[in-house]
Design a protein around this motif. Structure first.
Motif, short mmCIF file in Angstrom:
data_model
loop_
_atom_site.label_atom_id
_atom_site.label_comp_id
_atom_site.label_asym_id
_atom_site.label_seq_id
_atom_site.Cartn_x
_atom_site.Cartn_y
_atom_site.Cartn_z
N GLY A 120 0.91 -1.14 0.07
CA GLY A 120 0.08 -0.01 0.06
C GLY A 120 0.75 1.28 0.08
O GLY A 120 2.02 1.29 0.51
N TYR A 121 0.39 2.45 -0.72
CA TYR A 121 1.27 3.69 -0.46
C TYR A 121 1.24 4.30 0.61
O TYR A 121 0.20 4.19 1.43
CB TYR A 121 0.39 4.52 -1.54
CG TYR A 121 0.32 4.27 -3.00
CD1 TYR A 121 1.76 4.26 -3.94
CD2 TYR A 121 -0.92 3.87 -3.71
CE1 TYR A 121 1.64 3.85 -5.23
CE2 TYR A 121 -0.79 3.62 -5.05
CZ TYR A 121 0.53 3.42 -5.77
OH TYR A 121 0.45 3.10 -7.23
N ALA A 122 2.17 4.76 1.25
CA ALA A 122 2.56 5.23 2.53
C ALA A 122 1.85 6.47 2.51
O ALA A 122 1.44 6.74 3.49
CB ALA A 122 4.02 5.42 2.72
N SER A 123 1.59 7.23 1.50
CA SER A 123 0.56 8.40 1.54
C SER A 123 0.34 8.87 -0.01
O SER A 123 0.78 8.21 -0.92
CB SER A 123 1.72 9.56 2.11
OG SER A 123 2.82 9.82 1.17
N PHE A 124 -0.39 9.96 0.05
CA PHE A 124 -0.79 10.44 -1.31
C PHE A 124 0.28 10.98 -2.08
O PHE A 124 0.40 10.64 -3.26
CB PHE A 124 -1.93 11.46 -1.03
CG PHE A 124 -2.56 11.89 -2.50
CD1 PHE A 124 -3.70 11.08 -2.56
CD2 PHE A 124 -2.09 13.05 -3.12
CE1 PHE A 124 -4.43 11.39 -4.05
CE2 PHE A 124 -2.76 13.21 -4.25
CZ PHE A 124 -3.85 12.64 -4.83
N ASP A 125 1.45 11.57 -1.35
CA ASP A 125 2.63 12.04 -2.05
C ASP A 125 3.41 10.92 -2.55
O ASP A 125 3.98 10.81 -3.68
CB ASP A 125 3.47 12.99 -1.24
CG ASP A 125 2.88 14.09 -0.90
OD1 ASP A 125 2.14 14.92 -1.91
OD2 ASP A 125 3.09 14.98 0.00
N ALA A 126 3.51 9.74 -1.87
CA ALA A 126 4.35 8.56 -2.46
C ALA A 126 3.28 7.92 -3.53
O ALA A 126 4.01 7.34 -4.55
CB ALA A 126 3.94 7.46 -1.25
N TYR A 172 -12.31 12.32 -6.98
CA TYR A 172 -11.16 11.44 -7.14
C TYR A 172 -10.02 11.61 -6.00
O TYR A 172 -9.72 10.65 -5.20
CB TYR A 172 -10.59 11.53 -8.47
CG TYR A 172 -11.24 11.58 -9.56
CD1 TYR A 172 -12.17 9.97 -9.67
CD2 TYR A 172 -11.85 12.36 -10.53
CE1 TYR A 172 -13.20 9.86 -10.76
CE2 TYR A 172 -12.89 12.39 -11.32
CZ TYR A 172 -13.49 11.27 -11.58
OH TYR A 172 -14.40 10.89 -12.39
N TYR A 173 -9.49 12.90 -5.86
CA TYR A 173 -8.54 13.05 -5.03
C TYR A 173 -8.71 12.77 -3.55
O TYR A 173 -7.99 12.19 -2.88
CB TYR A 173 -7.75 14.44 -5.18
CG TYR A 173 -7.46 14.59 -6.87
CD1 TYR A 173 -7.00 13.41 -7.59
CD2 TYR A 173 -7.58 15.88 -7.38
CE1 TYR A 173 -6.67 13.83 -8.90
CE2 TYR A 173 -7.36 16.09 -8.72
CZ TYR A 173 -6.89 14.91 -9.42
OH TYR A 173 -6.54 15.17 -10.71
N GLN A 174 -9.79 13.32 -3.07
CA GLN A 174 -10.29 13.13 -1.69
C GLN A 174 -10.41 11.49 -1.32
O GLN A 174 -9.97 11.03 -0.25
CB GLN A 174 -11.18 13.94 -1.26
CG GLN A 174 -11.09 15.60 -1.03
CD GLN A 174 -10.36 15.87 0.23
OE1 GLN A 174 -10.48 15.14 1.09
NE2 GLN A 174 -9.34 16.63 0.01
N PRO A 175 -11.18 11.06 -2.36
CA PRO A 175 -11.27 9.33 -2.05
C PRO A 175 -10.36 8.74 -2.23
O PRO A 175 -9.81 7.81 -1.40
CB PRO A 175 -12.51 9.21 -2.92
CG PRO A 175 -13.16 10.26 -3.46
CD PRO A 175 -12.19 11.34 -3.16
N CYS A 232 -8.44 6.26 0.69
CA CYS A 232 -8.21 5.11 0.45
C CYS A 232 -6.80 4.70 0.90
O CYS A 232 -6.69 3.60 1.59
CB CYS A 232 -8.41 4.50 -0.85
SG CYS A 232 -10.17 4.40 -1.56
N ILE A 233 -5.79 5.53 0.51
CA ILE A 233 -4.48 5.20 1.02
C ILE A 233 -4.30 5.32 2.55
O ILE A 233 -3.72 4.44 2.96
CB ILE A 233 -3.62 6.35 0.40
CG1 ILE A 233 -3.61 6.18 -1.15
CG2 ILE A 233 -2.22 6.24 1.09
CD1 ILE A 233 -3.10 7.06 -2.07
N ALA A 234 -5.00 6.06 3.24
CA ALA A 234 -5.00 6.32 4.61
C ALA A 234 -5.56 4.86 5.36
O ALA A 234 -4.98 4.97 6.45
CB ALA A 234 -5.54 7.62 4.96
#
Length: 405
Positions: free
Chosen positions: A188-194, A326-329, A333-335
């Motif tokens: 899983g991605y560590a963050s949205f920036d990742a 898109y971006y908020q969801p 999802c990542i978090a």
């Protein structure tokens, strides 16, 4: 012919066909659903009952439900809902050309039979069954019903792999369409920036610019999940949802009563993003999450999935739709460790926002032999076109190294 009440079939099966979800035991239906590998909350008894009880999917709106129950010695082995349709609205697998061809030849295309979730282009289980043999018997029973009722055809939309195998065994033809889904990495991605770091520089820059426009406009987001979504939140969401439909000259498929029922009967499967500016709510995006399906005691191994569903705004802000839908969801999802976000039907613009193309499949049978043969030829050509389309889309992957579903 299968009667409404009870009809014995081979192998000691009994098929019952009921006219309302209220006649179906919710616990037995949901137990079957939660055991399916491709279960979604949109096939929950509560969801289907809300569609019917709110008046959204009823004979008056062109959706006449028939609930098929396959039983042996009183035990429910398989079940599905079939809708008799007098139009093709709210389906997202378009057959207007087929209906037009029937009309040109003086034939009636409606009523037709639809095995699908009204107004919901989400792939998943349609034929709920304990075994594949039970699923195949159910598919055969649907086809037998359509033949005896002299319906023009049977259509199973956005079906699971197991459903498609059962439909195909009964002689239905398969048709492919394309949707756009986002996939989390493993673990899983560590963050949205990742996540953004995996995109090509131009796509990463575009997303950051779009997000900055919303932030610079003074918009902030509040997130409410499940029972945290207050009655006032639901009411505000519906104002936004209804207004956006009306601005496009259409009445919404779903009414206020439907969403009130969602808040009451299955709140755990909903996630709301509210956009606020200067302390005032201006837009909302309602996302479905498969909490009940993934966490049910009898659930099959199920990924945690979010589904982009409904949105609306009271004010216009540049790029607000992309941020809310898109971006908020994706950030959520990542978090929260969700493995997939499904963006719904159509929309090549989703590719630039890292939702990749995937194939979804429906199954079709037409009673008129000449038209069935013509559709078979058409679908063969269409499948080639879909493959070419997918190839072209993957060449424009937003990721630095192409990722193919």
């Amino acid at each position: 012919m299968i009667d409404k009440k009870t009809t014995a079939t081979s192998n000691d099966y009994v098929i019952r066909v009921l006219d309302s979800p209220a006649e179906v035991a919710a616990s037995a239906w949901n137990a079957l659903l939660f055991s399916q590998p491709q279960a979604t909350p949109f096939m929950r008894h509560e969801y289907l009952h809300a569609l019917h009880a709110s008046g959204c999917a009823t004979p008056d709106t062109g959706w006449t439900p028939k609930f098929f129950l396959l039983e042996r010695q009183g035990a429910l082995l398989a079940a599905c809902v079939l809708y008799l349709k007098t139009h093709s609205h709210g389906e997202y697998v378009f057959d207007w050309a087929w209906a037009k061809a029937y009309a040109q030849h003086g034939l009636a295309y409606y009523p037709k039979a639809l095995c699908a979730v009204p107004f919901t282009p989400v792939p998943g289980a349609r034929l709920l069954a304990k075994t594949q043999a039970d699923r195949e018997h159910l598919a055969a029973a649907l086809l037998d019903f359509c033949q005896h009722q002299q319906l023009s055809g049977l259509h199973g939309l956005f079906a699971s792999d197991n459903d498609l195998a059962a439909f195909e065994k009964s002689g239905l033809l398969l048709r492919h369409t394309v949707q756009f889904h986002w996939h989390n990495t493993t673990p899983g991605y560590a963050s949205f920036d990742a996540f953004l770091a995996q995109l090509t520089p131009d796509k990463r820059k575009k997303i950051r610019q779009e997000r900055r426009k919303v932030a610079d406009a003074g918009v902030r987001f509040r997130v409410a999940e499940g029972c945290q979504i207050s009655p006032a939140d639901w009411e505000f969401f519906y104002r936004c949802y209804e207004r956006t439909y009306l601005e496009h000259g259409n009445l919404p498929y779903l009414n206020r009563d439907f969403f009130t029922r969602m808040a009451s009967t299955m709140p755990e499967d909903w996630l709301l993003f509210v956009a606020e500016r200067n302390g005032q709510a201006i837009a909302a995006s309602l996302i479905a999450i498969n909490t009940s399906c993934a966490h049910a005691p009898q659930a099959a191994a199920t990924q945690r999935v979010a589904y982009g569903r409904y949105w609306g705004a009271l004010e216009r802000v540049d790029c607000l739709h992309f941020e809310a839908c898109y971006y908020q969801p994706l950030q959520w999802c990542i978090a929260n460790g969700y493995q997939r976000f499904e963006g719904g039907a159509q929309g090549e613009h989703k590719l630039a926002r890292a939702l990749l193309p995937v194939t979804t499949t429906s199954a079709h049978w037409l009673a008129q032999p000449q038209f069935l043969a013509a559709v078979d030829r058409y679908l063969s050509a269409e499948r080639e076109g879909i493959q070419d389309y997918l190839g072209a889309l993957h060449q424009h992957s937003p990721f630095k190294s192409a990722m193919v579903d």
